[in-house]
Design a protein around this motif. Structure first.
Motif, short mmCIF file in Angstrom:
data_model
loop_
_atom_site.label_atom_id
_atom_site.label_comp_id
_atom_site.label_asym_id
_atom_site.label_seq_id
_atom_site.Cartn_x
_atom_site.Cartn_y
_atom_site.Cartn_z
N GLN A 135 -26.05 44.77 -76.53
CA GLN A 135 -25.00 44.21 -75.70
C GLN A 135 -25.46 42.98 -74.92
OE1 GLN A 135 -21.80 45.11 -75.27
NE2 GLN A 135 -21.93 46.58 -76.93
N ILE A 173 -22.99 37.99 -73.37
CA ILE A 173 -21.55 38.22 -73.48
C ILE A 173 -21.03 37.34 -74.60
CG2 ILE A 173 -19.34 37.97 -72.29
CD1 ILE A 173 -20.98 38.32 -69.66
N ILE A 204 -23.98 33.68 -71.96
CA ILE A 204 -22.86 33.83 -72.89
C ILE A 204 -23.21 33.20 -74.22
CG2 ILE A 204 -21.10 33.96 -71.10
CD1 ILE A 204 -20.44 31.06 -71.61
N ASP A 252 -16.55 39.98 -77.02
CA ASP A 252 -16.05 40.64 -75.81
C ASP A 252 -14.76 40.00 -75.32
OD1 ASP A 252 -18.39 42.42 -75.47
OD2 ASP A 252 -19.45 40.53 -75.30
N TYR A 288 -14.81 37.13 -63.84
CA TYR A 288 -15.92 38.04 -64.14
C TYR A 288 -16.77 38.24 -62.88
CZ TYR A 288 -19.90 39.99 -66.73
OH TYR A 288 -20.89 40.81 -67.19
#
Lengths: 309, 298, 421
Positions: free
Chosen positions: C25, C28, C78, C104, C332
Motif C-alpha cells: 500500500q 497513494i 503519490i 486509490d 486528505y
C-alpha cells in the motif's frame, strides 16, 4: 449435437464468470458479448458477400431504444430493454432493407454508412437527448424481479449470455440450412441463383434484417453494461470496429466473433495505458498480418491445431 | 438575390477543394479497383509536409511568395516517395483480392500512417497562415473574400483539365484507359500493367497530398484531419460514380453548392447535408451519377 | 501466434490487471485520465498530463508553496497511473472499471460525455473520482453523487461572465451571432450565451447561429454568412484546431475588425496563435486560469515550474489538473489531521465536501451539488498586442456567486430567470 454441447458449455462458463469474477471482468464480458452478437450479425450479412460499414446504425438504435425506455417511459426492466432494442432495430432494418437489398459491393457499404451518419447527425442535433454527451440509463428489474445494486450487472450478464447463446445457435442452424446455403450462392453468383428460381433480393433482405436485429440486441446489451448512451455508437468508426473484429475472427465459426471481440478489447486496454500513440498502428499492423497470413481470420489457428491433433 | 452570389462562390470554392481531394481517389479506383482509405493520410501527410517545408522556407527569411512553390514541392515529394512505397511495398502483393478486403488493407495503412504522423510531428497543431493571407482579398457583394480561394478554384480546374487531357489525349492515357477497360486483355497486348498501376498510384497519391498541402494554409494542421477528409471524398466519389473523373467533378460541385446553401439558409442541417445528398443520389441512381456499365457474369 | 501463446498473452494480461492491487500500500496511487491522443490531446490532454506529472513530482519533493508544503499527500508519496481518454464514453467506462482496482483515487475526464457516463459507475464502484475539466452542469444538476466531485467550475459561468463583460463594455449592443461546433459543448455554450444576453438585454436580435461539424476545420462559407449577418457581436466556444482555423481564416477577411468577437474558451489558443489573435478579441479561460490567474505564490509557482520544464506557459487545462490534485491533497490532509492514521476514503470524502481550498487560480469553493461541485471567480479580458507580444488587458473579475446559480437551481433556469442570486 456438438453445437448444443458447445452452447451449454459456454452458458455454464459465462454464468460462472458472472457469479464469481470481479466487477470489471463482468463488465468486459458483457461488452464482449454485445460486440460479439453485432459481429455475428455482420457474419450473417457477409454470407451474402455484403459488408456493411453502417452496423453502428442498428447498434445505436438498439442502445437508444433501451435507454429511452428507461429515460422517457420509466420502464426499467432489462429484459424488456433487450427485446425492445432488437425489435426497434429490426423494424428500421425491415424498412431500410427494402432499399438496401438492391445494392451490392461498395455501394451497399457506402449507402449503409450514409444512413448511419444521418442518424448520427440527428442524434447530435437532439438537445433533449443530450446531444453528443448522451444520457444515462438505469435498469433495476429483470422480468419484473427487482435487483440489488451490484448484483444487477451479474444478472444482466447471465441474461446477455442466454440471449447470445440462443442467437448463436439460431445462426448456426441458419448457416446449416437452406437459407445459409442460398446466401453463399448469392455471394458466389447471384445470376445463377436467380436462374435456379430463388430470389437473391429476398435472401439479402432477410439476412440484412437478421443482422440489423442482432446489432440492435448488441446495442441494448452494451447500453445496459455501460449505463450510458451517446451518438458515438452510430458513428462510422464504431461500424468500422465491427468490421475489423469480423475480419480478425474470420467467418469460419460462430464463436470467432466473441473470441475476436475479447482479444480486441484486451489489446485496447493495454494500449490505452502503455502506448496511446501506437494503438492505431498496432491495429493496422495486426489487420495487415491477419489478411496476409491468416486470410480466414484468427479462427484458422484453432482449426489448424485441431487438424494436426 | 444578393446572397446567391456569395453562396455560389463559397460553394464553388468548397467544391474545388472537394474535387482536389477526390480526383486521386476516383482515379485509383478506376484503374486499380481499390477504394483507397489511405488517401486520407496521404492528404494529411501533404499538409504536414507543406507546413514543415514552407516553415523552413519562411523561417529562413526567403520571399513569402516562394512558399507556394514549397506547397507544391511538398505534395510532389509525398506523392512520389510515399505513394510508390505503399504500392510497391504492400499493395502489389494484394491485387486480385476482394474489393472489400482491399478497403480494409488500405484502412490498415491509414491507421499506421496516422500514428506515424503523430510520432513525427507530435499532437500539437501546426499553423502556416502566410500563404493564405498573402494574396489579399477582394470584395464580392460587399463582402471580403480571400484571393487564395480563387487560386484554389483555378488549381482544381487546371488539375481536372490536365487529368482529362492526359487520359484522353496522350498515348499513356490511352494505355491507362485500356487497362481500366480490360486488365487481362491489356496484359496480353503487351501493356506493362504493373508499371501502369505504380504510376497511377503515384499520381493519385500526389493529388491527395496536393489537396492537403494547399489546404494547410487555411486550417490548423492537427492529428485526425485525414479522417474527416476520407468520408467526404468517399461521398463525393460515390455520388459521382466510382472511377469517373467527370463524376467526381459533378459530385464535388453538387455537394459544395448544397453545403454552402445549407450553411446560409439552414445551418442546423449542415452536419448531415452531405450524407443526405449521397443517400438521395444513390437511391435515384444506385451506382452514382456516371457509373460505368459492367458486363454480367454468368 | 499459436493458441497456446495467445492464451499466455491473455493470462499475462489478466495478471497485469490484478497485480498492482495486491502490491504493498506504500504510495497513494492516483489514476489520471486525460486525452493523450486525438484532437483534444494538443490543447488540453497533454498540458493536463504535464501538469499532473509536474505537480506529483514537486509534491513528493515537498517544494510546492504553502499551504501545500507537506510532502505527497500528508507525507505519503503519490504515484500516477496515466490513461488515455480517447475512444468515447463506452470505451472510457470499460477503462475506468479496469482502472478502479488498481488505484486509490481517479482524477480525470475532459469530455462531458465521458464525465456523465463515468459518474454513476464511480458511485457503483465506491471509488473517489475527481472530474477536473469537463463543463456540463448536468452532472450534479440531474443527479447527486457521494463519490464524485468536480474541482473545476461548470461551463455555465464561462458564458454568463462573457455576457456580463460584453454588456458592460458595449452597453448598446443590439445584435449577436454565433459560430460553435456542432456537438453538446458548442450547443450548450451558445444556448447559455444567447439566454444570458436575452436576460441582460431583453429583445436582443440573434442574426445567425452557425453550427459547423466538429473538426471541420474549414469555415469559409460560415464566415461569409457571419460577415453578411450584420451582427455586432460574434460568440464562439470553439477550441483546438477548429478555433485556430477560425482565426486564421477569419482574421484576413476582417471578421475580427468588423465584429466584436468573443472566444469564451479561447485561452489555450494563445500559446498556439500568439499575436495572430487580432486586438480587441474578448477572451475567456473557463475560470481564473493562465493569464487570468491572480498573482499568488501558488500561481507564480505553477507558471515558473511549468514554463521551466515544458518551455511553454501552462494553459487552463494545466491549471485545472493541478487544482484537482491540490484539492484532493487539501481534503486528505484535513481528514488526516484528526489522527495519525492514513484516512479512509469516507473521511476524505467528508473533508472534501463543502471544502474551500486554494488553487493556482485562487480560492475554490465546493459550493454546488451538495458540496461536490466547485465554484470559482470568473475572469474575462481583451487581447492586445504590445511590443510584439499578446497581452490580456481590461481584465474584469466576477465573484463566484454572481456567475453561478445558487445550489439546487439548474443553470439553464437560473440564466433565463434573470441571473438572480
Amino acid at each position: 449435437m456438438k453445437a448444443a454441447a458447445v452452447a451449454i458449455a459456454s452458458l455454464v462458463a459465462l454464468t460462472a464468470l458472472a457469479l464469481l469474477s470481479p466487477q470489471w471482468l463482468v463488465f468486459m464480458a458483457m461488452l464482449m458479448l454485445a460486440k460479439g452478437v453485432v459481429v455475428l450479425g455482420l457474419l450473417v450479412l457477409m454470407r451474402t458477400g455484403l459488408v456493411s460499414f453502417g452496423q453502428g446504425l442498428y447498434f445505436g438504435i438498439g442502445a437508444y431504444a433501451a435507454a429511452l425506455l428507461s429515460h422517457g417511459l420509466h420502464v426499467a426492466d432489462a429484459a424488456v430493454m433487450l427485446l425492445a432494442g432488437a425489435a426497434a432495430a429490426a423494424l428500421i432494418a425491415a424498412l431500410l432493407g427494402l432499399l438496401l437489398a438492391g445494392y451490392r459491393d461498395i455501394f451497399f457499404a457506402m449507402l449503409s454508412l450514409a444512413f448511419s451518419m444521418i442518424l448520427y447527425g440527428l442524434l447530435v442535433k437532439s438537445a433533449a437527448l443530450g446531444s453528443t454527451d448522451g444520457f444515462n440509463l438505469h435498469a433495476r428489474t429483470f422480468f419484473g424481479v427487482a435487483l440489488a445494486p451490484g448484483v444487477e450487472r451479474r444478472v444482466f450478464l447471465i441474461a446477455g449470455a442466454v440471449f447470445a447463446v440462443v442467437v448463436a445457435l439460431l445462426v448456426h442452424r441458419l448457416f446449416r440450412g437452406h437459407w445459409g446455403r442460398l446466401a453463399t450462392g448469392v455471394r458466389d453468383n447471384e445470376l445463377r441463383v436467380s436462374y435456379l428460381g430463388a430470389s437473391p433480393y429476398r435472401a439479402v433482405y432477410v439476412n440484412y434484417l437478421i443482422a440489423g436485429a442482432m446489432a440492435g440486441l448488441g446495442g441494448a446489451l452494451a447500453a445496459l453494461a455501460v449505463g450510458h448512451v451517446d451518438p458515438e455508437t452510430t458513428y462510422w468508426t464504431t461500424s468500422g470496429e465491427f468490421v475489423f473484429i469480423a475480419i480478425l475472427g474470420g467467418t469460419q465459426s460462430i464463436l470467432a466473433p466473441f473470441v475476436a471481440a475479447t482479444i480486441f478489447e484486451a489489446l485496447r486496454t493495454v494500449a490505452s495505458q502503455y502506448a496511446p500513440n501506437l494503438w492505431q498502428m498496432s491495429l493496422g499492423l495486426a489487420m495487415l498480418a491477419i489478411i496476409m497470413f491468416l486470410p480466414a481470420g484468427l479462427w484458422t489457428l484453432a482449426e489448424r491445431r485441431r487438424r494436426s491433433a | 438575390m444578393s446572397s446567391i452570389l456569395p453562396v455560389a462562390f463559397d460553394g464553388i470554392a468548397y467544391a474545388s477543394w472537394l474535387f482536389l481531394i477526390s480526383a486521386g481517389l476516383t482515379l485509383i479506383y478506376g484503374v486499380m479497383r481499390i477504394l483507397n482509405v489511405a488517401h486520407g493520410s496521404l492528404y494529411a501527410l501533404g499538409a504536414y509536409a507543406a507546413c514543415s517545408l514552407a516553415g523552413v522556407w519562411l523561417g529562413g527569411g526567403l520571399p513569402a511568395a516562394g512558399s507556394f512553390a514549397m506547397l507544391l514541392l511538398a505534395a510532389i515529394l509525398v506523392g512520389c516517395l510515399v505513394g510508390p512505397l505503399i504500392e510497391r511495398g504492400l499493395l502489389q502483393w494484394m491485387y486480385g483480392k476482394d474489393e472489400v478486403v482491399l478497403v480494409l488493407i488500405t484502412y490498415a495503412v491509414f491507421l499506421i500512417m496516422e500514428d506515424v504522423i503523430k510520432l513525427v510531428w507530435g499532437v500539437d497543431s501546426l499553423l502556416l497562415p502566410e500563404p493564405y493571407a498573402l494574396p489579399g482579398y477582394f470584395l464580392l457583394g460587399g463582402l471580403p473574400y480571400p484571393v487564395y480561394n480563387v487560386l484554389l478554384i483555378a488549381m482544381a480546374l487546371a488539375t481536372g483539365l490536365a487529368l482529362a487531357w492526359a487520359l484522353y489525349r496522350t498515348r499513356k492515357g490511352k494505355l491507362l484507359l485500356a487497362v481500366i477497360h480490360d486488365r487481362e486483355m491489356s496484359m496480353a497486348m503487351g501493356i506493362n500493367v504493373s508499371r501502369v498501376y505504380l504510376a497511377t498510384f503515384a499520381v493519385g497519391a500526389t493529388l491527395a497530398a496536393l489537396g492537403g498541402a494547399f489546404t494547410a494554409p487555411t486550417i490548423a494542421v492537427t492529428p485526425g484531419i485525414g479522417v474527416e477528409v476520407i468520408v467526404l471524398a468517399f461521398a463525393v466519389v460515390v455520388i459521382g460514380g466510382l472511377g469517373s473523373l467527370g463524376g467526381a467533378a459533378l459530385g464535388a460541385l453538387l455537394v459544395g453548392l448544397v453545403r454552402a446553401a445549407t450553411v446560409r439558409y439552414w445551418p442546423e442541417a449542415e452536419l448531415f447535408s452531405i450524407y443526405a445528398v449521397m443517400a438521395m443520389v444513390l437511391i435515384a441512381r444506385p451506382k452514382g451519377l456516371f457509373a460505368a456499365q459492367e458486363a454480367r457474369k454468368i | 501466434m499459436r493458441p497456446s501463446s495467445l492464451r499466455a498473452v491473455l493470462a499475462a494480461f489478466g495478471l497485469l490487471l490484478a497485480m498492482p492491487a495486491s502490491l504493498a500500500q506504500q504510495p497513494i496511487k492516483v489514476g489520471i485520465v486525460t486525452f493523450l491522443s486525438g484532437p483534444a490531446a494538443g490543447p488540453f490532454g497533454i498540458p493536463a498530463r504535464n501538469a499532473a506529472e509536474l505537480t506529483a513530482e514537486l509534491l513528493n519533493a515537498g517544494t510546492v508553496p504553502a499551504p501545500y508544503t507537506q510532502k505527497g499527500f500528508g507525507g505519503t508519496p503519490i504515484e500516477l497511473v496515466i490513461f488515455d481518454e480517447a475512444g468515447g464514453p463506452q470505451t472510457q467506462v470499460a477503462e475506468y472499471r479496469n482502472l478502479v482496482p488498481r488505484v486509490d483515487i481517479v482524477i480525470g475526464y475532459i469530455s462531458s460525455g465521458d464525465c456523465l457516463a463515468i459518474a454513476p459507475v464511480a458511485e457503483e464502484q465506491n471509488k473517489l473520482t475527481i472530474l477536473f475539466d469537463c463543463g456540463t452542469p448536468r452532472i450534479f444538476e440531474d443527479a447527486s453523487y457521494k463519490y464524485v466531485f468536480r474541482t473545476g467550475p461548470t461551463g455555465t459561468m464561462d458564458n454568463v461572465s462573457v455576457a456580463l463583460y460584453l454588456v458592460k463594455r458595449t452597453p448598446n449592443v443590439k445584435s449577436i451571432a454565433g459560430i460553435n461546433q456542432n456537438y453538446a459543448w458548442g450547443q450548450d455554450s451558445w444556448a447559455d450565451f444567447e439566454n444570458a444576453m436575452q436576460t441582460l438585454k431583453p429583445g436582443i436580435e440573434v442574426k445567425t447561429s452557425q453550427m459547423p461539424k466538429l473538426f471541420a476545420g474549414q469555415f469559409s462559407a460560415e464566415i461569409t454568412t457571419l460577415l453578411g449577418s450584420g451582427a455586432e457581436v460574434i460568440h464562439s466556444s470553439m477550441w483546438g484546431g477548429d478555433l485556430e482555423g477560425l482565426v486564421v481564416q477569419g482574421a484576413p477577411r476582417g471578421l475580427f475588425e468588423k465584429h466584436k468577437v468573443v472566444l469564451s474558451a479561447g485561452e489555450p489558443a494563445i500559446n498556439r496563435l500568439g499575436t495572430r489573435i487580432p486586438d480587441g478579441t474578448i477572451l475567456g479561460a473557463r475560470g481564473p486560469f493562465g493569464p487570468f490567474a491572480p498573482d499568488t505564490d501558488l500561481a507564480r509557482w505553477l507558471k515558473t515550474a511549468y514554463q521551466g520544464r515544458y518551455h511553454i506557459p501552462p494553459n487552463y487545462a494545466s491549471f485545472k489538473m493541478t487544482q484537482a490534485i491540490l484539492g484532493v491533497k487539501a481534503a486528505y490532509e484535513k481528514a488526516k489531521s484528526s489522527g495519525n492514521e492514513a484516512p479512509d476514503q469516507d473521511k476524505i470524502i467528508a473533508a472534501l465536501e463543502n471544502l474551500t481550498f486554494e488553487g493556482p487560480g485562487g480560492p475554490v469553493k465546493m459550493a454546488l451539488g451538495k458540496g461536490h461541485q466547485a465554484t470559482m471567480d470568473a475572469a474575462v479580458g481583451t487581447t492586445k498586442v504590445e511590443n510584439g507580444q499578446l497581452k490580456i488587458v481590461d481584465i474584469e473579475r466576477y465573484s463566484a456567486d454572481k456567475v453561478n446559480p445558487p445550489d439546487g437551481v439548474k443553470s439553464e433556469a437560473w440564466i433565463k430567470s434573470g441571473l438572480k442570486k
